[in-house]
Write an enzyme that holds these catalytic residues in place. Structure first.
Site, PDB file in Angstrom:
ATOM      1  N   CYS A  83      -9.103   3.184  -0.479  1.00 34.23           N
ATOM      2  CA  CYS A  83      -8.513   2.152   0.097  1.00 34.23           C
ATOM      3  C   CYS A  83      -8.779   1.892   1.608  1.00 34.23           C
ATOM      4  O   CYS A  83      -8.559   0.691   2.441  1.00 34.23           O
ATOM      5  CB  CYS A  83      -6.760   2.278   0.009  1.00 34.23           C
ATOM      6  SG  CYS A  83      -6.600   2.289  -1.513  1.00 34.23           S
ATOM      7  N   HIS A 319      -2.998  -5.897  -2.639  1.00 36.82           N
ATOM      8  CA  HIS A 319      -3.902  -4.864  -1.904  1.00 36.82           C
ATOM      9  C   HIS A 319      -5.186  -4.819  -2.641  1.00 36.82           C
ATOM     10  O   HIS A 319      -5.281  -4.255  -3.721  1.00 36.82           O
ATOM     11  CB  HIS A 319      -3.041  -3.623  -2.189  1.00 36.82           C
ATOM     12  CG  HIS A 319      -3.719  -2.508  -1.736  1.00 36.82           C
ATOM     13  ND1 HIS A 319      -4.818  -2.428  -0.659  1.00 36.82           N
ATOM     14  CD2 HIS A 319      -3.476  -1.149  -2.234  1.00 36.82           C
ATOM     15  CE1 HIS A 319      -5.144  -1.331  -0.587  1.00 36.82           C
ATOM     16  NE2 HIS A 319      -4.554  -0.391  -1.395  1.00 36.82           N
TER      17      HIS A 319
END
Length: 366
Positions: A83, A319
């Site tokens: 991420c 996300h």
């Protein structure tokens, strides 16, 4: 030493998995951003660095360059730090400029969960240490820092209200580049009764002590974001107005069970090295993968919630893994231009495997 500055940054709208971008491959999401950011300076771009997590493999950076119709001389690079990938791409470009490797880079990240060929996530950690899924890891963070479901729900509601407030006041318009017919984040097509959803949502994992729910966690999404990063004197010569000056960064690692807490040591080390405190930072963006993560970071670092994600974030908008770090920087670049007294801004994100990345910027005002 050469100084790296960010002069422009844009993101696509964020789409739900199998939503508005279900038919677009990763390079097709990235290409419009590259064309926009490189417009008029195509021959001056030294490289394009793109972070990505869920595939499809290959050099997405190079593929995106070619899809965008940029000069064949631009190599293209793809990196994966889970991420953190999009923020790492921007960080790497800044250091390449400081080291004199080049004067002009486009860096960011992209994710197409809709078209990913992988049905399972990559391994974060060997079995002898433990390889928890992110939901279980978010639960571990909540337990370690004694964060209740109520605290997580309160933050999720705050983020939701901030995201909708920012949208309704047009604060996202400048940071979004229209892709096809889409110019709005898909999660903002329809308002929900978030308070009722939070009350109704049950913990995902079994056990009386479980606190992480679908309502206080982010969803799975598609999207891309990128920044145009130049050596400062080059930017001025080309007629750009620098907005953010790269100051420093820090990457840290913790036990893989607690990735949501990984930004804590990264931020601490970064501030200590630069002889700054949280009070000195005017704007802080921490990726909202889970409420437990943001609440833990805020509590441990004594960050007032008014300083964190003041225009909402991933808990509402989504996300898109590899893009999220670059979305944080895009948000900072556009928001600090409305804050004439802001001096320092910080972006931070935690990643699978227990990695935390924090980047410090100085704002440049006329």
């Amino acid at each position: 030493m050469s100084r790296a500055v960010i002069v422009q940054a844009k993101r696509t709208p964020i789409g739900k998995k199998n939503g508005i971008f279900q038919s677009l491959q990763v390079h097709e999401l990235t290409a419009p951003l590259l064309r926009h950011l490189a417009n008029g300076i195509e021959e001056k771009v030294n490289d394009v660095i793109i972070g990505n997590v869920t595939g499809p493999g290959g050099n997405i950076g190079r593929l995106s360059v070619l899809e965008a119709g940029l000069p064949l001389t631009i190599p293209g690079l793809t990196l994966d730090r889970q991420c953190s990938a999009g923020l790492e791409a921007i960080r790497m470009a800044c250091y390449l400029i400081q080291g004199g490797a080049g004067h002009c880079y486009i860096a960011g990240g992209v994710e197409s969960t809709s078209t990913s060929p992988y049905t399972k996530r990559a391994r974060f950690s060997p079995d002898r240490i433990g390889d928890p899924d992110m939901i279980k890891a978010a639960e571990y963070v909540a337990q370690k820092y004694r964060i209740t479901k109520d605290q997580q729900d309160e933050y999720a509601l705050l983020s939701y209200e901030r995201s909708w407030g920012a949208f309704e006041h047009g604060l996202y318009e400048e940071e979004i580049l229209k892709v096809g017919q889409w110019h709005r984040d898909e999660e903002l097509f329809k308002k929900r009764n978030m308070m009722a959803l939070l009350k109704r949502a049950k913990p995902i994992l079994a056990g009386d002590s479980s606190t992480v729910t679908a309502a206080n966690s982010c969803g799975i999404h598609d999207g891309a974001a990128a920044a145009l990063i130049l050596e400062e004197n080059t930017a001025l010569k080309l007629g750009y107005k620098p907005v953010l000056r790269f100051v420093d960064s820090e990457v840290a690692a913790v036990h893989p069970h607690y990735p949501g807490a990984a930004p804590i040591p990264a931020i601490k080390m970064l501030l200590n090295r630069n002889m700054l405190s949280i009070e000195d930072i005017d704007m802080i963006e921490i990726n909202e993968a889970f409420s437990s993560k943001v609440v833990a970071c805020a509590l441990e670092l004594s960050i007032p919630l008014k300083k964190v994600n003041s225009s909402g974030g991933a808990l509402t908008l989504g996300h898109p893994y590899g893009a999220s770090g670059a979305i944080l920087v895009t948000r900072i670049l556009h928001e600090v231009q409305q804050r004439k007294k802001a001096k320092y801004a910080l972006a931070a994100i935690g990643s699978g495997g227990g990695i935390g990345l924090a980047v410090l910027f100085e704002t440049i005002h006329e």
